[in-house]
Design an enzyme around this catalytic site. Structure first.
Site, PDB file in Angstrom:
ATOM      1  CG  ASP A  98     116.875 -13.998  52.956  1.00 13.61           C
ATOM      2  OD1 ASP A  98     117.818 -13.027  52.739  1.00 13.61           O
ATOM      3  OD2 ASP A  98     117.030 -15.001  52.534  1.00 13.61           O
ATOM      4  CG  HIS A 113     115.224 -13.056  41.715  1.00 10.31           C
ATOM      5  ND1 HIS A 113     115.847 -14.247  41.619  1.00 10.31           N
ATOM      6  CD2 HIS A 113     115.463 -12.646  40.296  1.00 10.31           C
ATOM      7  CE1 HIS A 113     116.463 -14.536  40.663  1.00 10.31           C
ATOM      8  NE2 HIS A 113     116.274 -13.560  39.792  1.00 10.31           N
ATOM      9  N   GLY A 184     126.554 -19.256  46.626  1.00  8.91           N
ATOM     10  CA  GLY A 184     125.642 -20.056  47.055  1.00  8.91           C
ATOM     11  C   GLY A 184     124.364 -19.957  45.947  1.00  8.91           C
ATOM     12  CB  SER A 186     121.940 -24.066  41.513  1.00  4.25           C
ATOM     13  OG  SER A 186     120.790 -23.107  41.237  1.00  4.25           O
ATOM     14  CG  LEU A 216     126.964 -27.632  50.129  1.00  8.82           C
ATOM     15  CD1 LEU A 216     127.631 -27.375  51.457  1.00  8.82           C
ATOM     16  CD2 LEU A 216     125.534 -27.711  50.555  1.00  8.82           C
ATOM     17  CD  GLU A 217     125.429 -28.860  44.893  1.00 12.38           C
ATOM     18  OE1 GLU A 217     125.693 -30.157  45.125  1.00 12.38           O
ATOM     19  OE2 GLU A 217     124.446 -28.350  44.845  1.00 12.38           O
TER      20      GLU A 217
HETATM   21  N1  APR Z   1     126.502 -22.635  51.667  1.00 17.45           N
HETATM   22  C1  APR Z   1     126.738 -22.248  50.392  1.00 17.45           C
HETATM   23  N2  APR Z   1     126.149 -22.829  49.250  1.00 17.45           N
HETATM   24  C2  APR Z   1     125.094 -23.651  49.668  1.00 17.45           C
HETATM   25  C3  APR Z   1     124.810 -24.048  50.897  1.00 17.45           C
HETATM   26  C4  APR Z   1     125.633 -23.416  51.951  1.00 17.45           C
HETATM   27  N3  APR Z   1     125.490 -23.607  53.089  1.00 17.45           N
HETATM   28  N4  APR Z   1     123.770 -24.644  50.906  1.00 17.45           N
HETATM   29  C5  APR Z   1     123.344 -24.852  49.660  1.00 17.45           C
HETATM   30  N5  APR Z   1     124.021 -24.277  48.894  1.00 17.45           N
HETATM   31  C6  APR Z   1     123.984 -23.974  47.336  1.00 17.45           C
HETATM   32  C7  APR Z   1     123.558 -25.208  46.807  1.00 17.45           C
HETATM   33  O1  APR Z   1     124.441 -26.189  46.606  1.00 17.45           O
HETATM   34  C8  APR Z   1     123.012 -24.515  45.441  1.00 17.45           C
HETATM   35  O2  APR Z   1     124.184 -24.500  44.279  1.00 17.45           O
HETATM   36  O3  APR Z   1     123.398 -22.977  46.800  1.00 17.45           O
HETATM   37  C9  APR Z   1     122.689 -23.189  45.762  1.00 17.45           C
HETATM   38  C10 APR Z   1     121.211 -22.744  45.807  1.00 17.45           C
HETATM   39  O4  APR Z   1     120.658 -23.068  44.549  1.00 17.45           O
HETATM   40  P1  APR Z   1     119.107 -22.447  44.196  1.00 17.45           P
HETATM   41  O5  APR Z   1     118.436 -23.138  45.335  1.00 17.45           O
HETATM   42  O6  APR Z   1     118.898 -22.996  42.883  1.00 17.45           O
HETATM   43  O7  APR Z   1     119.291 -21.035  44.370  1.00 17.45           O
HETATM   44  P2  APR Z   1     119.604 -19.855  43.601  1.00 17.45           P
HETATM   45  O8  APR Z   1     120.555 -20.221  42.628  1.00 17.45           O
HETATM   46  O9  APR Z   1     119.574 -18.766  44.449  1.00 17.45           O
HETATM   47  O10 APR Z   1     118.305 -19.810  42.673  1.00 17.45           O
HETATM   48  C11 APR Z   1     118.019 -18.541  41.921  1.00 17.45           C
HETATM   49  O11 APR Z   1     115.623 -19.249  41.080  1.00 17.45           O
HETATM   50  O12 APR Z   1     114.313 -20.364  42.123  1.00 17.45           O
HETATM   51  C12 APR Z   1     114.484 -19.229  41.765  1.00 17.45           C
HETATM   52  O13 APR Z   1     113.820 -16.903  42.319  1.00 17.45           O
HETATM   53  C13 APR Z   1     114.456 -17.919  42.785  1.00 17.45           C
HETATM   54  O14 APR Z   1     116.126 -16.440  43.375  1.00 17.45           O
HETATM   55  C14 APR Z   1     115.970 -17.910  43.109  1.00 17.45           C
HETATM   56  C15 APR Z   1     116.544 -18.242  41.656  1.00 17.45           C
END
Ligand code: APR
Length: 243
Positions: A98, A113, A184, A186, A216-217
């Site tokens: 985004d 990405h 944020g 994972s 978040l975690e």
């Molecule tokens: N504030 C902070 N962290 C948050 C919030 C929030 N409000 N809501 C969710 N999270 C955390 C979740 O706990 C999780 O650890 O954000 C993380 C999101 O994890 P993913 O969905 O796995 O996203 P990301 O790590 O960016 O994934 C990496 O994988 O799917 C592919 O290309 C895609 O860019 C993405 C990449």
């Protein structure tokens, strides 16, 4: 509490889906990673595009339509304010496709990405550059869009199995940072999840570095961070990044 990121420090920021969650952008692993009963990994791959480009364009069309309705949240704004304070000493690398960091005012943003609102030619040998493309209805057109060279156009997204953009530049920036701040993410998708390991390597070589996670975690790679601050990014970051 403030992280005391003073302007004499070089800060590398890595953001993931969590930073946009409070804006209403679904994180990738929400809904068990399913989109219309397809595993996301089955839609966001070069193989999926080769087999069924219309299905893939429908997925990204929906994501574009949704992205047009969302706005930056306090986490994006806090990171833009950090850059305004640190200038060239702040580098923001995002896994998000985004444009919410830019919408909040961040300027030095690297989209490792790709970008949802861009398309490019699907032929890697074609010299045509990626271009801004907000069309959300491509899957409904009789013909899918083609480049002047004849090949199908594709979303300017790094799919599973593809190499993220500008890894050399990203690594150079990590290697000069004093502070690595991840927000944020994972910590399961590589190579992004491995970048913090570079900081630990530099520490083992005697350098003074600091690694911080906000989300978040605790992420899967939590053991690599000196500090893990758990909570919503939009609630925590404005305070943590206050001057
Ligand atoms: N504030 C902070 N962290 C948050 C919030 C929030 N409000 N809501 C969710 N999270 C955390 C979740 O706990 C999780 O650890 O954000 C993380 C999101 O994890 P993913 O969905 O796995 O996203 P990301 O790590 O960016 O994934 C990496 O994988 O799917 C592919 O290309 C895609 O860019 C993405 C990449």
């Amino acid at each position: 509490m403030s992280l005391r990121l003073t302007p004499d420090l070089e800060v590398f920021v890595l953001t993931g889906a969590g930073v946009s969650a409070e804006s209403g952008v679904a994180t990738f692993r929400d809904a068990n990673g399913l989109w219309e009963n397809h595993r996301v990994e089955e839609v966001a791959t070069p193989e999926a595009f080769a087999a069924d480009p219309r299905l893939v364009w429908r997925f990204y069309g929906q994501r574009r339509a949704q992205a047009l309705t969302v706005a930056p949240n306090p986490a994006h704004r806090a990171l833009a304010a950090l850059e305004a304070r640190l200038g060239e000493r702040c580098f923001l690398c995002t896994q998000n496709v985004d444009g919410l960091h830019e919408a909040a005012g961040s300027v030095r943003v690297l989209h490792m990405h790709g970008e949802l609102m861009k398309s490019r030619c699907s032929d890697p040998a074609c010299p045509t550059a990626p271009f801004v493309d907000t069309r959300a209805d491509l899957a409904d057109q009789a013909e899918l869009p083609r480049c002047a060279c004849g090949a199908l156009q594709r979303p300017h997204i790094v799919w599973f199995g593809e190499v993220p953009f500008e890894m050399h530049r990203i690594k150079r920036q990590v290697q000069r940072a004093d502070v690595f701040l991840c927000v944020g993410s994972s910590g399961v998708v590589y190579p992004a999840a491995g970048l913090v390991g570079e900081m630990q390597y530099r520490r083992s070589m005697g350098e003074r570095v600091r690694t911080i996670y906000v989300g978040l975690e605790a992420p899967a790679n939590a053991s690599q961070f000196d500090e893990v601050h758990t909570g919503k990014a939009g609630e925590l970051l404005p305070g943590l990044l206050a001057a």
